[in-house]
Every structure is written in structure tokens, then in C-alpha cells.
Design a protein around this motif. Sequence first.
Motif, PDB file in Angstrom:
ATOM      1  N   LEU A  67     -24.552 -50.301  72.252  1.00  0.00           N
ATOM      2  CA  LEU A  67     -25.198 -51.602  72.301  1.00  0.00           C
ATOM      3  C   LEU A  67     -24.407 -52.652  71.516  1.00  0.00           C
ATOM      4  CD1 LEU A  67     -27.723 -53.228  73.200  1.00  0.00           C
ATOM      5  CD2 LEU A  67     -28.773 -52.540  71.040  1.00  0.00           C
ATOM      6  N   LYS A  68     -23.809 -52.249  70.401  1.00  0.00           N
ATOM      7  CA  LYS A  68     -23.046 -53.174  69.545  1.00  0.00           C
ATOM      8  C   LYS A  68     -21.539 -52.941  69.646  1.00  0.00           C
ATOM      9  CE  LYS A  68     -26.649 -55.139  67.760  1.00  0.00           C
ATOM     10  NZ  LYS A  68     -26.933 -56.544  67.864  1.00  0.00           N
ATOM     11  N   GLU A  69     -21.121 -52.094  70.608  1.00  0.00           N
ATOM     12  CA  GLU A  69     -19.710 -51.771  70.824  1.00  0.00           C
ATOM     13  C   GLU A  69     -19.039 -51.241  69.561  1.00  0.00           C
ATOM     14  OE1 GLU A  69     -17.807 -55.125  72.693  1.00  0.00           O
ATOM     15  OE2 GLU A  69     -19.129 -55.026  74.432  1.00  0.00           O
ATOM     16  N   ILE A  70     -19.757 -50.363  68.853  1.00  0.00           N
ATOM     17  CA  ILE A  70     -19.214 -49.711  67.661  1.00  0.00           C
ATOM     18  C   ILE A  70     -18.796 -48.300  68.066  1.00  0.00           C
ATOM     19  CG2 ILE A  70     -19.770 -48.827  65.368  1.00  0.00           C
ATOM     20  CD1 ILE A  70     -21.711 -51.203  65.108  1.00  0.00           C
ATOM     21  N   GLU A  71     -17.541 -47.968  67.783  1.00  0.00           N
ATOM     22  CA  GLU A  71     -17.005 -46.676  68.202  1.00  0.00           C
ATOM     23  C   GLU A  71     -17.679 -45.515  67.473  1.00  0.00           C
ATOM     24  OE1 GLU A  71     -12.752 -44.429  68.073  1.00  0.00           O
ATOM     25  OE2 GLU A  71     -12.731 -46.555  68.622  1.00  0.00           O
ATOM     26  N   ASP A  72     -17.832 -45.634  66.160  1.00  0.00           N
ATOM     27  CA  ASP A  72     -18.442 -44.563  65.375  1.00  0.00           C
ATOM     28  C   ASP A  72     -19.299 -45.133  64.259  1.00  0.00           C
ATOM     29  OD1 ASP A  72     -17.708 -41.995  66.385  1.00  0.00           O
ATOM     30  OD2 ASP A  72     -15.665 -42.333  65.669  1.00  0.00           O
ATOM     31  N   CYS A  73     -20.490 -44.585  64.112  1.00  0.00           N
ATOM     32  CA  CYS A  73     -21.354 -44.868  62.974  1.00  0.00           C
ATOM     33  C   CYS A  73     -22.289 -43.666  62.823  1.00  0.00           C
ATOM     34  CB  CYS A  73     -22.130 -46.174  63.150  1.00  0.00           C
ATOM     35  SG  CYS A  73     -23.320 -46.189  64.485  1.00  0.00           S
ATOM     36  N   VAL A  74     -23.070 -43.638  61.759  1.00  0.00           N
ATOM     37  CA  VAL A  74     -24.012 -42.538  61.542  1.00  0.00           C
ATOM     38  C   VAL A  74     -25.219 -42.813  62.433  1.00  0.00           C
ATOM     39  CG1 VAL A  74     -25.411 -41.305  59.847  1.00  0.00           C
ATOM     40  CG2 VAL A  74     -23.173 -42.215  59.186  1.00  0.00           C
TER      41      VAL A  74
ATOM     42  N   HIS B  19     -21.564 -46.697  58.463  1.00  0.00           N
ATOM     43  CA  HIS B  19     -20.381 -46.321  59.235  1.00  0.00           C
ATOM     44  C   HIS B  19     -19.868 -44.927  58.873  1.00  0.00           C
ATOM     45  CE1 HIS B  19     -19.873 -50.116  61.295  1.00  0.00           C
ATOM     46  NE2 HIS B  19     -20.195 -50.719  60.160  1.00  0.00           N
ATOM     47  N   ALA B  20     -20.068 -44.496  57.646  1.00  0.00           N
ATOM     48  CA  ALA B  20     -19.638 -43.160  57.221  1.00  0.00           C
ATOM     49  C   ALA B  20     -20.555 -42.701  56.091  1.00  0.00           C
ATOM     50  CB  ALA B  20     -18.188 -43.176  56.739  1.00  0.00           C
ATOM     51  N   ILE B  21     -20.780 -41.391  56.016  1.00  0.00           N
ATOM     52  CA  ILE B  21     -21.669 -40.825  54.995  1.00  0.00           C
ATOM     53  C   ILE B  21     -20.940 -39.712  54.253  1.00  0.00           C
ATOM     54  CG2 ILE B  21     -22.746 -39.177  56.603  1.00  0.00           C
ATOM     55  CD1 ILE B  21     -24.834 -41.025  54.067  1.00  0.00           C
TER      56      ILE B  21
END
Length: 178
Positions: A93-100, A146-148
Motif C-alpha cells: 500500500l505504501k510501496e515499502i519493500e520491507d518492514c515489520v 522497518h527493522a526489529i
Amino acid sequence: MVQSPSPVVKLGAWGNDAGAAHDIDAAPHRLESIAIRWGKVIDSVAFTYTDKGGQLHTAGPWGGTGGEKEDTITLGPTEYVTQVAWSVGPFQLKEIEDCVTSLKFVTNRGATYGPFGRGDGVHHSLPVLDGGSLVGMFCRAGDYLHAISFYVRPLAVVKPASPAKPEGESLPTVATKG
């Protein structure tokens, strides 16, 4: 044998390097509560923890203010997190390649909190074995998580010291041929 807490171990990161890095100031000893803002993905995370001296610290919220839901987990006095599971994937939906995209916590009491988020992408799990516990987190975040990464406190087994000999008593001697 005596069990005692060992030093905290930092594990991770899972996700990508977008957003800003967030970490805590004092070494965590016990996780007290976790607050998660979420919808299709994890928007933000915050938590409270105590340090070795028992002082309460607050971390976060790290991430954005979006998400349709917000949940807070408050751990009981003898409850601690023994497993965390999460997923990392795209937020199309937000064109983010990778997030949690999801988080789930399991405690020593058998309680399961979550999963929070939809859970698209690659699933990960971190069991904390042998009486250890999850005691904190650090991350990269912008509008979303974005990362954990995690702080884990393993429980070390300490061998008992040799008993001290009482005053005036001598230890037995063993004759050896030389």
C-alpha cells in the motif's frame, strides 16, 4: 547449583536499514510492558523495563502514529517473555519493500499476545530457552517499524564454590609416590 542472570545479549536486526536507529540508554533487566500500534503492519512499538537496580525506564514509541489499533501488554510480577515471533515483508500500500508486518509474544505463563499485524512476508521466531527472557528491543523506524532487534537475558547456571574449610581444620592429605 545456583542460577543467576547473565549479561544481556543483543540479537538482530531483521528488516531493512530505512528509518532512524532507536536504542535504549540503560541495560535492561526485566521487561514490564509493551505497547504496539498496528494495522496491516507494525506502525510503532514502545515498552517499559527495569534496570538491574530496579529503576523503571520507558522506551519509545518508535515509529509512526498510524495504524487502526493499539494494544498494551502488561506483564505480571512473575511473568516474562519466553518467545517472540515476527514477520518482515512488503507493505505494498505504501510501496515499502520491507518492514515489520507482525509481532507476537509468548510468556512463561503460557499467555500468547498477538499476532499484531497482518504478517505478510518471511516469518521468524526466537525462543528464549532455559529460563532466559526477552528484556527489551531496539529497532529502525520511520512511519513504520522497518527493522526489529531484541535484548535477551539468558539464565546462566553458576557452579557452587568449593566449601570453605572450618578454622583450625586441615584438609586430608594424599600420599603420592614420586
